[in-house]
Scaffold this motif. Structure first.
Motif, PDB file in Angstrom:
ATOM      1  N   VAL A 171       0.848  -1.195   0.000  1.00  0.00           N
ATOM      2  CA  VAL A 171       0.000   0.000   0.000  1.00  0.00           C
ATOM      3  C   VAL A 171       0.881   1.242   0.000  1.00  0.00           C
ATOM      4  CG1 VAL A 171      -1.742   1.292   1.304  1.00  0.00           C
ATOM      5  CG2 VAL A 171      -1.816  -1.209   1.241  1.00  0.00           C
ATOM      6  N   THR A 172       0.521   2.217  -0.830  1.00  0.00           N
ATOM      7  CA  THR A 172       1.230   3.495  -0.856  1.00  0.00           C
ATOM      8  C   THR A 172       0.418   4.514  -0.079  1.00  0.00           C
ATOM      9  OG1 THR A 172       2.173   2.998  -3.025  1.00  0.00           O
ATOM     10  CG2 THR A 172       2.215   5.303  -2.307  1.00  0.00           C
ATOM     11  N   GLY A 173       1.011   5.046   0.995  1.00  0.00           N
ATOM     12  CA  GLY A 173       0.305   5.974   1.863  1.00  0.00           C
ATOM     13  C   GLY A 173       0.752   7.400   1.691  1.00  0.00           C
ATOM     14  N   LYS A 174       0.639   8.177   2.749  1.00  0.00           N
ATOM     15  CA  LYS A 174       1.023   9.582   2.709  1.00  0.00           C
ATOM     16  C   LYS A 174       2.524   9.726   2.454  1.00  0.00           C
ATOM     17  CE  LYS A 174      -2.648  11.306   5.747  1.00  0.00           C
ATOM     18  NZ  LYS A 174      -2.967  12.020   7.011  1.00  0.00           N
ATOM     19  N   ARG A 175       2.868  10.813   1.761  1.00  0.00           N
ATOM     20  CA  ARG A 175       4.260  11.105   1.402  1.00  0.00           C
ATOM     21  C   ARG A 175       4.891   9.954   0.619  1.00  0.00           C
ATOM     22  NH1 ARG A 175       3.197  13.304   6.247  1.00  0.00           N
ATOM     23  NH2 ARG A 175       3.724  11.395   7.374  1.00  0.00           N
ATOM     24  N   ALA A 176       4.020   9.247  -0.130  1.00  0.00           N
ATOM     25  CA  ALA A 176       4.465   8.161  -1.031  1.00  0.00           C
ATOM     26  C   ALA A 176       5.198   7.039  -0.302  1.00  0.00           C
ATOM     27  CB  ALA A 176       5.339   8.721  -2.148  1.00  0.00           C
ATOM     28  N   LYS A 177       4.951   6.899   1.001  1.00  0.00           N
ATOM     29  CA  LYS A 177       5.574   5.816   1.758  1.00  0.00           C
ATOM     30  C   LYS A 177       4.779   4.532   1.542  1.00  0.00           C
ATOM     31  CE  LYS A 177       7.185   6.376   5.823  1.00  0.00           C
ATOM     32  NZ  LYS A 177       7.338   6.631   7.283  1.00  0.00           N
ATOM     33  N   THR A 178       5.484   3.444   1.326  1.00  0.00           N
ATOM     34  CA  THR A 178       4.813   2.156   1.123  1.00  0.00           C
ATOM     35  C   THR A 178       4.900   1.308   2.384  1.00  0.00           C
ATOM     36  OG1 THR A 178       6.817   1.115   0.239  1.00  0.00           O
ATOM     37  CG2 THR A 178       5.317   2.184  -1.338  1.00  0.00           C
ATOM     38  N   ARG A 179       3.932   0.434   2.537  1.00  0.00           N
ATOM     39  CA  ARG A 179       3.926  -0.501   3.659  1.00  0.00           C
ATOM     40  C   ARG A 179       3.254  -1.789   3.203  1.00  0.00           C
ATOM     41  NH1 ARG A 179      -0.468   2.873   4.594  1.00  0.00           N
ATOM     42  NH2 ARG A 179      -2.403   1.893   5.349  1.00  0.00           N
ATOM     43  N   ILE A 180       3.495  -2.839   3.949  1.00  0.00           N
ATOM     44  CA  ILE A 180       2.917  -4.144   3.659  1.00  0.00           C
ATOM     45  C   ILE A 180       1.824  -4.420   4.686  1.00  0.00           C
ATOM     46  CG2 ILE A 180       3.352  -6.608   3.382  1.00  0.00           C
ATOM     47  CD1 ILE A 180       4.757  -4.888   1.320  1.00  0.00           C
ATOM     48  N   VAL A 181       0.630  -4.755   4.230  1.00  0.00           N
ATOM     49  CA  VAL A 181      -0.453  -5.099   5.152  1.00  0.00           C
ATOM     50  C   VAL A 181      -0.943  -6.513   4.845  1.00  0.00           C
ATOM     51  CG1 VAL A 181      -1.199  -2.695   5.402  1.00  0.00           C
ATOM     52  CG2 VAL A 181      -2.259  -4.118   3.670  1.00  0.00           C
ATOM     53  N   PRO A 182      -1.272  -7.277   5.873  1.00  0.00           N
ATOM     54  CA  PRO A 182      -1.822  -8.623   5.651  1.00  0.00           C
ATOM     55  C   PRO A 182      -3.179  -8.523   4.952  1.00  0.00           C
ATOM     56  CG  PRO A 182      -1.146  -8.304   7.940  1.00  0.00           C
ATOM     57  CD  PRO A 182      -1.145  -6.960   7.304  1.00  0.00           C
ATOM     58  N   LEU A 183      -3.464  -9.493   4.101  1.00  0.00           N
ATOM     59  CA  LEU A 183      -4.735  -9.525   3.388  1.00  0.00           C
ATOM     60  C   LEU A 183      -5.542 -10.712   3.908  1.00  0.00           C
ATOM     61  CD1 LEU A 183      -6.016  -7.787   1.179  1.00  0.00           C
ATOM     62  CD2 LEU A 183      -5.169  -9.423  -0.507  1.00  0.00           C
ATOM     63  N   LEU A 184      -6.583 -10.421   4.677  1.00  0.00           N
ATOM     64  CA  LEU A 184      -7.412 -11.487   5.221  1.00  0.00           C
ATOM     65  C   LEU A 184      -8.067 -12.284   4.093  1.00  0.00           C
ATOM     66  CD1 LEU A 184      -9.192  -9.528   8.097  1.00  0.00           C
ATOM     67  CD2 LEU A 184      -7.324 -11.162   8.325  1.00  0.00           C
ATOM     68  N   PRO A 185      -8.254 -13.583   4.289  1.00  0.00           N
ATOM     69  CA  PRO A 185      -8.879 -14.403   3.229  1.00  0.00           C
ATOM     70  C   PRO A 185     -10.228 -13.853   2.764  1.00  0.00           C
ATOM     71  CG  PRO A 185      -7.965 -15.801   4.941  1.00  0.00           C
ATOM     72  CD  PRO A 185      -7.856 -14.395   5.450  1.00  0.00           C
ATOM     73  N   GLN A 186     -11.053 -13.338   3.719  1.00  0.00           N
ATOM     74  CA  GLN A 186     -12.366 -12.809   3.349  1.00  0.00           C
ATOM     75  C   GLN A 186     -12.238 -11.581   2.454  1.00  0.00           C
ATOM     76  OE1 GLN A 186     -11.159 -13.462   6.372  1.00  0.00           O
ATOM     77  NE2 GLN A 186     -12.757 -14.003   7.846  1.00  0.00           N
ATOM     78  N   VAL A 187     -11.245 -10.751   2.758  1.00  0.00           N
ATOM     79  CA  VAL A 187     -11.022  -9.543   1.955  1.00  0.00           C
ATOM     80  C   VAL A 187     -10.497  -9.926   0.573  1.00  0.00           C
ATOM     81  CG1 VAL A 187      -9.789  -7.352   1.810  1.00  0.00           C
ATOM     82  CG2 VAL A 187     -10.574  -8.198   4.040  1.00  0.00           C
ATOM     83  N   ARG A 188      -9.561 -10.866   0.542  1.00  0.00           N
ATOM     84  CA  ARG A 188      -9.011 -11.319  -0.746  1.00  0.00           C
ATOM     85  C   ARG A 188     -10.111 -11.907  -1.625  1.00  0.00           C
ATOM     86  NH1 ARG A 188      -5.137 -14.157   1.081  1.00  0.00           N
ATOM     87  NH2 ARG A 188      -6.059 -16.237   0.948  1.00  0.00           N
TER      88      ARG A 188
END
Length: 296
Positions: A171-188
């Motif tokens: 995910v690209t957030g504020k100030r173009a900083k990226t981070r990794i977030v877990p993706l729950l099976p229901q969301v996927r």
């Protein structure tokens, strides 16, 4: 032994799928609601329920049904949604639904949105969509905000490059900083269903979530849909797309998440931004204490 689906409920589900072009998720949910109502009335009235007998339903019968559902743990927003589905079923069956005021969520200090209310909100938004693929899109977006703690702008900024989905999402957030977030099976699963139904090609550099005419989805569309849904469900006006991100954080903290880990999941630049959730959680615990402790 489980009761067989009621023919009236099955006919209504077929109507929703064939004539109203509702999503498969909506059809299943509404079919289940009609089945629950008819099963309850069969016991409540002491006999089989057909269209003719259903025409005699009164407000007291609906109140008894809602009390029965609330006894099973249904929250206010979910109860309001259940009543809305019941009214739709009765209207389809040619029966004028008795006048009955739906449950309202008491207004008070800002609180995280309860998980059941998040689902009720997402379902209500999806049900109002004009096309099945738009219903799947809205369902996926709202689950992503709650299940991944994304800002609405971060979700809208996702591109087809995120596909195929794995166990995490960049995910690209504020100030173009990226981070990794877990993706729950229901969301996927929700996102994959949307991608399957979406009529627009998913190029790597093109928006993942599309508007009605194929362009990038505007955040205002989701905000407007949530505003309408929360009004119909009686949810607090502070129930916004961003509130789902706050709820994600508060619920994780309440289950023992570490502040540093939460900071990374939310994409906060400083720990002080994350610490606000400790105050929200403490306020909630104090409220529970005051209502539950005999000496409070």
């Amino acid at each position: 032994m489980a009761a067989l689906p009621h023919p009236l409920a099955a006919d209504w589900a077929a109507h929703l799928a064939r004539d109203r072009r509702r999503s498969a998720h909506t059809v299943r949910a509404y079919h289940a609601t009609a089945d629950r109502l008819l099963a309850f009335l069969t016991g409540h009235w002491g006999g089989d329920v057909d269209a003719t007998r259903l025409a005699g339903i009164e407000a007291a019968d609906l109140r008894a049904y809602l009390a029965h559902r609330r006894g099973a743990g249904l929250g206010n927003a979910s109860a309001a949604r259940e009543l809305s589905a019941v009214r739709g079923f009765l209207a389809w069956a040619g029966t004028a639904a008795p006048r009955l005021r739906g449950p309202r969520v008491a207004k008070g200090i800002p609180r995280p949105v309860a998980p059941a209310d998040v689902i009720a909100l997402a379902e209500e938004v999806a049900d109002e969509a004009r096309e099945p693929w738009i219903a799947a899109r809205d369902w996926a977006v709202l689950l992503l905000l709650y299940g991944g703690g994304l800002r609405i702008g971060e979700a809208i900024a996702l591109t087809g490059g995120a596909l195929p989905l794995g166990e995490t999402l960049t995910v690209t957030g504020k100030r173009a900083k990226t981070r990794i977030v877990p993706l729950l099976p229901q969301v996927r699963t929700a996102i994959e269903e949307y991608v399957r139904l979406c009529p627009w090609p998913m190029g790597r550099d093109e928006a993942l979530f599309r508007g009605f005419r194929g362009g990038p989805l505007a955040p205002a569309i989701i905000r407007r849909s949530v505003r309408g849904a929360r009004g119909r469900l009686g949810l607090n006006e502070r129930t916004t797309p961003h509130a789902l991100r706050h709820s994600f954080a508060t619920h994780l903290l309440g289950r023992g998440a570490d502040l540093r880990a939460l900071q990374q999941l939310l994409g906060h630049a400083s720990l002080s931004s994350t610490q606000v959730y400790t105050a929200v959680d403490a306020a909630h615990l104090l409220d529970v204490y005051r209502h539950a402790h005999p000496r409070a």
